[in-house]
Structures are given as structure tokens and as C-alpha cells.
Design a protein around this motif. Structure first.
Motif, PDB file in Angstrom:
ATOM      1  N   PRO B  51      55.903  72.222  61.977  1.00  0.00           N
ATOM      2  CA  PRO B  51      56.102  73.562  61.396  1.00  0.00           C
ATOM      3  C   PRO B  51      57.381  74.278  61.848  1.00  0.00           C
ATOM      4  O   PRO B  51      57.845  75.193  61.189  1.00  0.00           O
ATOM      5  CB  PRO B  51      54.876  74.351  61.880  1.00  0.00           C
ATOM      6  N   GLN B  52      57.962  73.841  62.975  1.00  0.00           N
ATOM      7  CA  GLN B  52      59.097  74.571  63.531  1.00  0.00           C
ATOM      8  C   GLN B  52      60.341  74.542  62.677  1.00  0.00           C
ATOM      9  O   GLN B  52      60.642  73.531  62.039  1.00  0.00           O
ATOM     10  CB  GLN B  52      59.537  73.920  64.840  1.00  0.00           C
ATOM     11  N   ALA B  53      61.131  75.604  62.826  1.00  0.00           N
ATOM     12  CA  ALA B  53      62.367  75.705  62.055  1.00  0.00           C
ATOM     13  C   ALA B  53      63.335  74.563  62.338  1.00  0.00           C
ATOM     14  O   ALA B  53      64.026  74.084  61.434  1.00  0.00           O
ATOM     15  CB  ALA B  53      63.030  77.049  62.318  1.00  0.00           C
ATOM     16  N   VAL B  54      63.412  74.116  63.590  1.00  0.00           N
ATOM     17  CA  VAL B  54      64.386  73.048  63.876  1.00  0.00           C
ATOM     18  C   VAL B  54      63.999  71.739  63.179  1.00  0.00           C
ATOM     19  O   VAL B  54      64.865  70.965  62.787  1.00  0.00           O
ATOM     20  CB  VAL B  54      64.617  72.796  65.392  1.00  0.00           C
ATOM     21  N   SER B  55      62.713  71.507  63.015  1.00  0.00           N
ATOM     22  CA  SER B  55      62.278  70.309  62.315  1.00  0.00           C
ATOM     23  C   SER B  55      62.508  70.467  60.815  1.00  0.00           C
ATOM     24  O   SER B  55      63.034  69.572  60.149  1.00  0.00           O
ATOM     25  CB  SER B  55      60.788  70.065  62.609  1.00  0.00           C
ATOM     26  N   VAL B  56      62.124  71.635  60.304  1.00  0.00           N
ATOM     27  CA  VAL B  56      62.318  71.939  58.887  1.00  0.00           C
ATOM     28  C   VAL B  56      63.799  71.833  58.534  1.00  0.00           C
ATOM     29  O   VAL B  56      64.165  71.331  57.464  1.00  0.00           O
ATOM     30  CB  VAL B  56      61.758  73.350  58.577  1.00  0.00           C
ATOM     31  N   GLY B  57      64.650  72.271  59.446  1.00  0.00           N
ATOM     32  CA  GLY B  57      66.102  72.197  59.241  1.00  0.00           C
ATOM     33  C   GLY B  57      66.570  70.778  58.961  1.00  0.00           C
ATOM     34  O   GLY B  57      67.409  70.536  58.100  1.00  0.00           O
ATOM     35  N   ASP B  58      66.017  69.817  59.667  1.00  0.00           N
ATOM     36  CA  ASP B  58      66.383  68.421  59.435  1.00  0.00           C
ATOM     37  C   ASP B  58      65.820  67.926  58.115  1.00  0.00           C
ATOM     38  O   ASP B  58      66.453  67.135  57.405  1.00  0.00           O
ATOM     39  CB  ASP B  58      65.845  67.531  60.561  1.00  0.00           C
ATOM     40  N   VAL B  59      64.602  68.374  57.781  1.00  0.00           N
ATOM     41  CA  VAL B  59      63.974  67.885  56.556  1.00  0.00           C
ATOM     42  C   VAL B  59      64.690  68.428  55.318  1.00  0.00           C
ATOM     43  O   VAL B  59      64.738  67.754  54.283  1.00  0.00           O
ATOM     44  CB  VAL B  59      62.460  68.204  56.545  1.00  0.00           C
ATOM     45  N   ARG B  60      65.287  69.589  55.432  1.00  0.00           N
ATOM     46  CA  ARG B  60      66.102  70.092  54.318  1.00  0.00           C
ATOM     47  C   ARG B  60      67.214  69.109  53.988  1.00  0.00           C
ATOM     48  O   ARG B  60      67.546  68.889  52.820  1.00  0.00           O
ATOM     49  CB  ARG B  60      66.761  71.429  54.687  1.00  0.00           C
ATOM     50  N   ARG B  61      67.781  68.509  55.028  1.00  0.00           N
ATOM     51  CA  ARG B  61      68.858  67.542  54.811  1.00  0.00           C
ATOM     52  C   ARG B  61      68.285  66.245  54.233  1.00  0.00           C
ATOM     53  O   ARG B  61      68.914  65.584  53.408  1.00  0.00           O
ATOM     54  CB  ARG B  61      69.609  67.266  56.122  1.00  0.00           C
ATOM     55  N   GLU B  62      67.093  65.920  54.663  1.00  0.00           N
ATOM     56  CA  GLU B  62      66.439  64.723  54.153  1.00  0.00           C
ATOM     57  C   GLU B  62      66.157  64.891  52.655  1.00  0.00           C
ATOM     58  O   GLU B  62      66.270  63.938  51.878  1.00  0.00           O
ATOM     59  CB  GLU B  62      65.130  64.487  54.924  1.00  0.00           C
ATOM     60  N   LEU B  63      65.804  66.103  52.262  1.00  0.00           N
ATOM     61  CA  LEU B  63      65.578  66.397  50.838  1.00  0.00           C
ATOM     62  C   LEU B  63      66.855  66.151  50.043  1.00  0.00           C
ATOM     63  O   LEU B  63      66.828  65.577  48.952  1.00  0.00           O
ATOM     64  CB  LEU B  63      65.157  67.865  50.646  1.00  0.00           C
ATOM     65  N   THR B  64      67.972  66.570  50.600  1.00  0.00           N
ATOM     66  CA  THR B  64      69.261  66.337  49.943  1.00  0.00           C
ATOM     67  C   THR B  64      69.502  64.849  49.784  1.00  0.00           C
ATOM     68  O   THR B  64      69.955  64.379  48.735  1.00  0.00           O
ATOM     69  CB  THR B  64      70.405  66.982  50.753  1.00  0.00           C
ATOM     70  N   PHE B  65      69.199  64.099  50.842  1.00  0.00           N
ATOM     71  CA  PHE B  65      69.340  62.643  50.772  1.00  0.00           C
ATOM     72  C   PHE B  65      68.520  62.087  49.611  1.00  0.00           C
ATOM     73  O   PHE B  65      69.005  61.281  48.820  1.00  0.00           O
ATOM     74  CB  PHE B  65      68.896  61.998  52.092  1.00  0.00           C
ATOM     75  N   CYS B  66      67.264  62.511  49.517  1.00  0.00           N
ATOM     76  CA  CYS B  66      66.386  62.020  48.449  1.00  0.00           C
ATOM     77  C   CYS B  66      66.977  62.329  47.085  1.00  0.00           C
ATOM     78  O   CYS B  66      66.999  61.476  46.195  1.00  0.00           O
ATOM     79  CB  CYS B  66      64.997  62.665  48.550  1.00  0.00           C
ATOM     80  N   ARG B  67      67.476  63.546  46.938  1.00  0.00           N
ATOM     81  CA  ARG B  67      68.040  63.934  45.643  1.00  0.00           C
ATOM     82  C   ARG B  67      69.260  63.104  45.318  1.00  0.00           C
ATOM     83  O   ARG B  67      69.398  62.612  44.205  1.00  0.00           O
ATOM     84  CB  ARG B  67      68.380  65.426  45.650  1.00  0.00           C
ATOM     85  N   LYS B  68      70.136  62.901  46.311  1.00  0.00           N
ATOM     86  CA  LYS B  68      71.340  62.108  46.079  1.00  0.00           C
ATOM     87  C   LYS B  68      70.996  60.663  45.777  1.00  0.00           C
ATOM     88  O   LYS B  68      71.676  60.010  44.999  1.00  0.00           O
ATOM     89  CB  LYS B  68      72.270  62.156  47.291  1.00  0.00           C
ATOM     90  N   ALA B  69      69.911  60.171  46.386  1.00  0.00           N
ATOM     91  CA  ALA B  69      69.528  58.767  46.188  1.00  0.00           C
ATOM     92  C   ALA B  69      68.655  58.595  44.952  1.00  0.00           C
ATOM     93  O   ALA B  69      68.207  57.484  44.656  1.00  0.00           O
ATOM     94  CB  ALA B  69      68.797  58.256  47.421  1.00  0.00           C
TER      95      ALA B  69
END
Lengths: 322, 159
Positions: B51-69
Motif C-alpha cells: 500500500p505504501q507510496a514508495v511501492s506504488v511509485g515503482d508500480v506506476r513505472r511498471e504500468l508504463t512498461f506494460c503499456r509500452k510493451a
């Protein structure tokens, strides 16, 4: 395949050896190219440049973990804060987790940009005596993803080391990504031109985490990186209501304590869970300052002191490498 | 090369579902995994965060990866979301709460659910036991089965 893999790991000739990248065991290793290209360290011209840049860094500590999500970045941030509590010490924190750069947020520096001057890139300062550098500062949006393969990442790490104008630093803390991949080999090789006091390895009590820490310890031994010790994070939780303790991540195989005994590595300390830790990290504040009485703070402070003592005792005479 | 081999050279047999567990990050392994799996029926990606912001922060980037891929996003799971004390039943949000759900809303992707911390889960996994079979009364059980059900529903809709 599994046999081949385990043989490879056992037979790594060592990144600094003449056989680096060329032994049969090197086939398929992600770092083969780097080793074979003779990049077991930076090339001599780069090495000289790097030495000059880092000449004024007295102590360098790498924070490693085999596993993700064990609290390594949190620990790095608090180590930096803890050391910088002594205003006479100049502390620097370098975040080389290129895919998941958490340090800017944890240090309350989200949205900051790096500035370039004649003498190089300037770190972003949290306090006068605490400077931070992270790839996070180079990303313009929190949604930007760094989807890079190894060689490009290695290039960036090199650049951080070479181009950041750290100035005179007593402690350089390097927060690494989880695992034993190109990033680790890269940073160790580039820093081998200067001096690394040692590595601190962070784990939780679980066997799945310890399994990765054992690999991390092997990695350190192979590249001759001294191990300052292991920190066991998330070690127990005391319910704020009934004060009973629960082992949320049970140490099914004896936790870090047993592993350290078996591998003859120092256990620097155990840090219990405290909901305030996450809250402080998320708001970019130092947990040590926000919760000075917490058992977790007492643990952290004791661990930080032990790291400091280790560094002071192994004080490196700079003249020796020049 | 190893990842490609795991995909193409393992005798998986007839499968209804292949679950691929990836390392953290947006790196070589992720690029290679998506490339190796592209010829097959990729249902999509489940992104796990605490739930923490620092973890969510990384997952936002992972979402970008998914979209790009071009990877379809099945949804987000908020893991380690709350701990219920076995002695007094008080729930403490050790790693904060709500970050995963907020991210799903912000990113316009399904929120699959919150999974609470349960020491029995960690223990049984380490001992190689089947948590679902052994601890149906655990607080994590309804959460996990609900998430699995949503994925099953999605797969049925898409086939």
C-alpha cells in the motif's frame, strides 16, 4: 540446464581475473561481455578520472539485498540520515536502482531536478551535510519507466560516479537494486578504482529472502568486497493494542542469526516492524527523527553505530592507491 | 536466452493457465519475457504492490512498461494490506493502506483486491505446503480466491 547453471555460478573465475569472461563457465552469464571486454574495471583513463572524482570520499558503503521488498532503500535512507546527524560529517547517498528509484521520495526530494555546473552534476541537498543523487531526478514524470538493457544502465552508473560533483564526503552510501545482476558487477568494478569499505546486506527473517542473501554473500566474496554485516529487517511486530509480539515473516530456518553464524558473517542487528517507518518514508521524513523512542529507531541507531565503527577501524589510507 | 528456453523448451503439456513470476523492475528479463511469450495467448499482467507510496511509485513505472510493451493489464493487487493481530484482532496498517486501490483508480485499471498479511501464508509457502488447502479460514483466503475468480472470469470472457 540446472546443473549447467549451478556449475557456472560455482566456477565463475572472478571478475578481476585474467580468465574473466573467457572461461567455459562464463557462457550465458549476463556479464560475460563486460568481463571479456576487459572491463573488469574501468579502462585506465576512466579509472584515473574516477579516482580523481572520488578522491575526497573517505568511506563508501554499498547497501545490498538479494531480494526485493526487504527494506533496503528504507535502510539506506535512514543510514544516510543517521550518519548526517553528526553535523561535522559530510554524507552522500547515491541511488542506482535505475528501474525503481525510491530514494528521492524517501528523502522528501520528489520533483527535484539535477543541475549541471562547470564542475559536474550537483547532488540535491536535503541538509547542508547530506547530498543525494538518483536517476529519479532525471525522470520528468512519476510514470516514466526506464526500460533499459544492461549496457545502457552500466553507462548511466558510470556517469553518476564520474560526473557527480560530490565534493569532500565522509560517507558515500550506495543504494543498489535487488539481486546480483549487471548493476552490481558494474558498480563494484567501477568503484574498485577507489575504495569500498564494505557492503551491508539487508534481509527479512524468511528463508526465501535468506536464500538470496546467501547468493549475495557469495557474490561479495567472489569480487572481494568485504561484508560489514547483515541487517534483519521486519523482525517481529508488537501489536500497538495488546502489546503481544507476532512474527509476521516467520524465521522458519532460524532467520538471519542462524545464517550469519553458519556463514561467519556479522549480524549487525534486527529491526522490528513499525507502521511509522512506512509513513515517514512516504512523506519523505526521517523515521529516526519522527519516532526517536521506537524500538525500531533504537535498533537502527545501534546498527548505524556499528557500521560507523567498522568504517573508522578500516580507515583507508588514500595515499596507498595513488 | 534462458527465459526463451523456459518458454519454448519446457514440456508444459496442456495448460489452462501459465503463471509467470517476474523479478522486480523494468529490465532485460521483462523485455525478454514479453518477447518470448508474445506468440502465445497472453491474457495479461497482474501488478502487485504494497500500500505504501514508495511501492506504488515503482508500480506506476511498471504500468508504463506494460503499456509500452502492449501488455494488457488485468489489474492491481494491494498486498500486505493490513495485519490482524492473532491475539486481540486489532488491525494495524503496517505498510499503510489504500495506495494500490488509488493507483488503480488513477490509472484506469481494475483493482483486484487487498490481501492482508498472514504469518501462516508466509510459513506455509516456505514449507512448501498448499496454503489454500490448509488455511481456508485465514483472512488472506477470501482475498486470494476473489482475485483468482476475477482472473478466471476475465479469461472466460476473452476466450
Amino acid at each position: 540446464l540446472a546443473t549447467q547453471l549451478s556449475l557456472s555460478l560455482a566456477e565463475c573465475p572472478g571478475t578481476g581475473s585474467a580468465q574473466a569472461g573467457r572461461a567455459s563457465a562464463c557462457q550465458g552469464c549476463p556479464n560475460q561481455g563486460l568481463c571479456a571486454a576487459g572491463a573488469a574495471g574501468p579502462d585506465p583513463a576512466e579509472a584515473a578520472e574516477l579516482r580523481a572524482r572520488l578522491r575526497a570520499v573517505r568511506h563508501t558503503v554499498l547497501v545490498l539485498s538479494g531480494k526485493g521488498g526487504v527494506g533496503k532503500s528504507t535502510f539506506s535512507a535512514l543510514l544516510a540520515h543517521g550518519l548526517a546527524a553528526d553535523e561535522t560529517k559530510q554524507v552522500a547517498l547515491l541511488d542506482i536502482d535505475i528501474c525503481g528509484p525510491s530514494i528521492p521520495k524517501m528523502m522528501g526530494l520528489e520533483g527535484e531536478q539535477v543541475h549541471q555546473s562547470g564542475s559536474g552534476w550537483s547532488p540535491v541537498y536535503v541538509e547542508e551535510n547530506l547530498g543525494v543523487m538518483s536517476v529519479g531526478f532525471l525522470l520528468s514524470s512519476p510514470d516514466d519507466a526506464v526500460i533499459w538493457r544492461g549496457p545502457k544502465k552500466n553507462g548511466l552508473i558510470k556517469q553518476f560516479l564520474r560526473d557527480v560533483d560530490w565534493g569532500e564526503v565522509d560517507y558515500l552510501i550506495v543504494d543498489t537494486p535487488p539481486g546480483t545482476s549487471d548493476e552490481h558487477l558494474s558498480i563494484v568494478q567501477y568503484l574498485s578504482a577507489t575504495h569500498i569499505d564494505g557492503a551491508v546486506i539487508v534481509t527479512t527473517p524468511q528463508e526465501v529472502s535468506l536464500q538470496d542473501v546467501r547468493k549475495e554473500i557469495n557474490f561479495c566474496r567472489k569480487v572481494k568486497l568485504p561484508i560489514i554485516g547483515v541487517v534483519e529487517n521486519m523482525s517481529g511486530f508488537v501489536c500497538p493494542k495488546c502489546k503481544n509480539e507476532s512474527q509476521i515473516f516467520p524465521p522458519t530456518t532460524g532467520g538471519a542469526e542462524k545464517m550469519c553464524q553458519n556463514l561467519n558473517v556479522s549480524l549487525l542487528g534486527k529491526v522490528p516492524l513499525d507502521p511509522q517507518i512506512g509513513k515517514s518514508s512516504d512523506s519523505g521524513q526521517s523515521f529516526l527523527a519522527e519516532a526517536p523512542e521506537s524500538p525500531a529507531t533504537l535498533s537502527y541507531r545501534s546498527i548505524i553505530q556499528r557500521i560507523q565503527e567498522y568504517c573508522e577501524q578500516h580507515h583507508f589510507q588514500e595515499e596507498k592507491i595513488m | 536466452a534462458l527465459i526463451k528456453q523456459f518458454v519454448t523448451d519446457v514440456a508444459w503439456g496442456d495448460l489452462d493457465f501459465l503463471i509467470v513470476d517476474t523479478p522486480p523492475g523494468t529490465s532485460d528479463e521483462h523485455i525478454s519475457t514479453v518477447e518470448a511469450l508474445r506468440p502465445y495467448q497472453l491474457l495479461g499482467a497482474v501488478l502487485v504492490t504494497t500500500p505504501q507510496a514508495v511501492s506504488v511509485g515503482d508500480v506506476r513505472r511498471e504500468l508504463t512498461f506494460c503499456r509500452k510493451a502492449g501488455l494488457h493489464i488485468l489489474g492491481i493487487v494491494e498486498n500486505m494490506s493490513g495485519f490482524v493481530c492473532p491475539h486481540c484482532s486489532e488491525c494495524t496498517n503496517i505498510f499503510s493502506k489504500g495506495g494500490g486501490e488509488e493507483l488503480a483508480k488513477h490509472a484506469g485499471v481494475p483493482f483486484l483486491g487487498c490481501v492482508p498479511l498472514d504469518p501462516q501464508l508466509s510459513q506455509s509457502l516456505e514449507e512448501g505446503r498448499d496454503f489454500i488447502q490448509e488455511f481456508p479460514k485465514s483472512s488472506a483466503f477470501p482475498a486470494l480466491t476473489h482475485i483468482a475468480q476475477q482472473i478466471l472470469d476475465t479469461s472466460q470472457r476473452s476466450s
